[in-house]
Design an enzyme around this catalytic site. Structure first.
Site, PDB file in Angstrom:
ATOM      1  N   HIS A 199      -3.990 -35.769 -29.700  1.00  0.00           N
ATOM      2  CA  HIS A 199      -3.367 -36.331 -28.495  1.00  0.00           C
ATOM      3  C   HIS A 199      -4.023 -35.782 -27.224  1.00  0.00           C
ATOM      4  O   HIS A 199      -4.160 -36.505 -26.233  1.00  0.00           O
ATOM      5  CB  HIS A 199      -1.860 -36.065 -28.489  1.00  0.00           C
ATOM      6  CG  HIS A 199      -1.165 -36.616 -29.702  1.00  0.00           C
ATOM      7  ND1 HIS A 199       0.088 -36.227 -30.100  1.00  0.00           N
ATOM      8  CD2 HIS A 199      -1.580 -37.531 -30.628  1.00  0.00           C
ATOM      9  CE1 HIS A 199       0.430 -36.880 -31.210  1.00  0.00           C
ATOM     10  NE2 HIS A 199      -0.570 -37.667 -31.547  1.00  0.00           N
ATOM     11  N   HIS A 236       0.718 -46.033 -31.048  1.00  0.00           N
ATOM     12  CA  HIS A 236       0.430 -44.622 -31.334  1.00  0.00           C
ATOM     13  C   HIS A 236      -0.750 -44.474 -32.290  1.00  0.00           C
ATOM     14  O   HIS A 236      -1.576 -43.571 -32.122  1.00  0.00           O
ATOM     15  CB  HIS A 236       1.650 -43.876 -31.882  1.00  0.00           C
ATOM     16  CG  HIS A 236       1.341 -42.413 -32.006  1.00  0.00           C
ATOM     17  ND1 HIS A 236       1.397 -41.558 -30.926  1.00  0.00           N
ATOM     18  CD2 HIS A 236       0.863 -41.688 -33.036  1.00  0.00           C
ATOM     19  CE1 HIS A 236       0.984 -40.363 -31.296  1.00  0.00           C
ATOM     20  NE2 HIS A 236       0.654 -40.405 -32.574  1.00  0.00           N
ATOM     21  N   ASP A 242      -4.079 -42.302 -31.578  1.00  0.00           N
ATOM     22  CA  ASP A 242      -4.692 -41.353 -32.512  1.00  0.00           C
ATOM     23  C   ASP A 242      -6.168 -41.686 -32.733  1.00  0.00           C
ATOM     24  O   ASP A 242      -7.019 -40.793 -32.772  1.00  0.00           O
ATOM     25  CB  ASP A 242      -3.982 -41.393 -33.875  1.00  0.00           C
ATOM     26  CG  ASP A 242      -2.689 -40.598 -33.884  1.00  0.00           C
ATOM     27  OD1 ASP A 242      -2.477 -39.770 -32.978  1.00  0.00           O
ATOM     28  OD2 ASP A 242      -1.880 -40.810 -34.824  1.00  0.00           O
ATOM     29  N   HIS A 254      -6.139 -40.412 -39.588  1.00  0.00           N
ATOM     30  CA  HIS A 254      -7.081 -39.367 -39.157  1.00  0.00           C
ATOM     31  C   HIS A 254      -8.245 -39.193 -40.134  1.00  0.00           C
ATOM     32  O   HIS A 254      -9.389 -39.013 -39.726  1.00  0.00           O
ATOM     33  CB  HIS A 254      -6.361 -38.029 -39.009  1.00  0.00           C
ATOM     34  CG  HIS A 254      -5.267 -38.063 -37.994  1.00  0.00           C
ATOM     35  ND1 HIS A 254      -5.455 -38.496 -36.707  1.00  0.00           N
ATOM     36  CD2 HIS A 254      -3.949 -37.732 -38.078  1.00  0.00           C
ATOM     37  CE1 HIS A 254      -4.309 -38.421 -36.043  1.00  0.00           C
ATOM     38  NE2 HIS A 254      -3.385 -37.968 -36.848  1.00  0.00           N
TER      39      HIS A 254
HETATM   40 ZN   LIG Z   1      -0.630 -38.877 -33.283  1.00  0.00          ZN
END
Ligand SMILES: [Zn+2]
Length: 312
Positions: free
Chosen positions: A88, A246, A250, A273
């Protein structure tokens, strides 16, 4: 507001005007974490500094060592020295046009704050921004690179004057379901659409994680908590598609670990991720898939080897 905005495609590098501090709670440790953002020299990129150990961890894709719950970076020479939940902060710095900064932290985990990038954007705005003489460098995508895992895909394709993003998600929980969002990474777009979107989790996952000693700092104040068709946060969602916003936030943070801004088209379905990091590694490992370009401020000319040089 307009005087705060820098075009994220500005030709010169930017850093912070001054230092700014904050204190928050680490999502997993539940411990207090003191974080500061500091100005940094041109061409130094983003560096995380563990003030408790006196060690610097450059924010680079090849220092990513864990992607299970967040993106974790480790010191290249000391794998046990790490900093967790960098995505973030990385997204907020990329989205507000900060190329060079030192992020100090007094332990292994960055504060989760409200689970979005908005508090970090606020810190950047409080500190102010400084244009630096050095030209900005861009990673231009030259050919499509694709990674996939278990039905999830992520691609970087050539094209676009900035980073164009298109992402879809599909979760069995009725409160989330299928959502898709496309966005060009401009500062206005980042601030308006991505910055305030919070991280999310499932009520069952919180119980499992807390039994495993994780998510000790997790609460309805720093994550959207979903239970099937319901969002448990009393205030509800900040946007009907806050979940895909969101996930895109990311992705912006994860892709900022390339070490320079990417110009190309990011297209992904159900990425996270781990896949975002695999995509970056696949792109940068293939020398024919990208090239580094220096942007030319007015009065500068493109020199040999892609290095901008001031005209005599
Ligand atoms: Zn996140």
């Amino acid at each position: 507001m307009t005087d705060l905005l820098i075009d994220v495609s500005a030709t010169r590098q930017h850093t912070l005007k001054t230092r700014i501090d904050c204190v928050g709670i680490g999502l997993h440790s539940g411990a207090k974490a003191a974080m500061s953002l500091l100005p940094a020299e041109p061409d130094s990129g983003i560096v995380f500094r563990r003030t408790d150990l006196g060690l610097d961890i450059p924010a680079r894709h090849d220092n990513v060592t864990d992607t299970r719950l967040c993106t974790q970076l480790s010191h290249p020479g000391c794998p046990d020295v790490h900093v967790r939940t960098v995505e973030h902060v990385m997204a907020a710095l990329a989205g507000t046009g900060i190329d060079n900064a030192i992020v100090t932290i007094d332990g292994p985990e960055l504060p989760i704050l409200d689970g979005s990038a908005a508090p970090i954007v606020f810190l950047v705005d409080c500190a102010g921004r400084l244009s630096q003489a050095a030209p900005r460098r861009i990673i231009e995508v030259l050919k499509t690179v694709r990674v996939e895992h278990d039905g999830a895909i992520a691609e970087l394709r050539p094209g676009g004057a900035t980073l164009d993003l298109a992402l879809s998600i599909d979760f069995p929980a009725g409160a989330i379901g299928r959502q898709a969002l496309s966005l060009s990474l401009t500062e206005q777009g980042f601030r308006a659409t991505l910055a305030s979107a919070r991280t999310f989790t499932w009520v069952q996952e919180i119980e499992t994680m807390q039994q495993a000693g994780l998510a000790r700092g997790g609460s309805l104040k720093n994550a959207i908590v979903v239970d099937g068709d319901r969002v448990l946060n009393p205030e509800g969602l900040r946007a009907p598609n806050e979940f895909v916003r969101h996930k895109l936030l990311d992705a912006v943070g994860d892709l900022a670990l390339a070490g320079a801004r990417i110009h190309g088209r990011f297209v992904a379905h159900r990425t996270g991720h781990a896949l975002n990091n695999r995509l970056l590694r696949a792109l940068l490992a293939d020398a024919t898939a990208w090239r580094m370009v220096s942007l030319e401020p007015a009065g500068w000319s493109q020199g040999q080897y892609g290095v901008a040089a001031k005209a005599a």
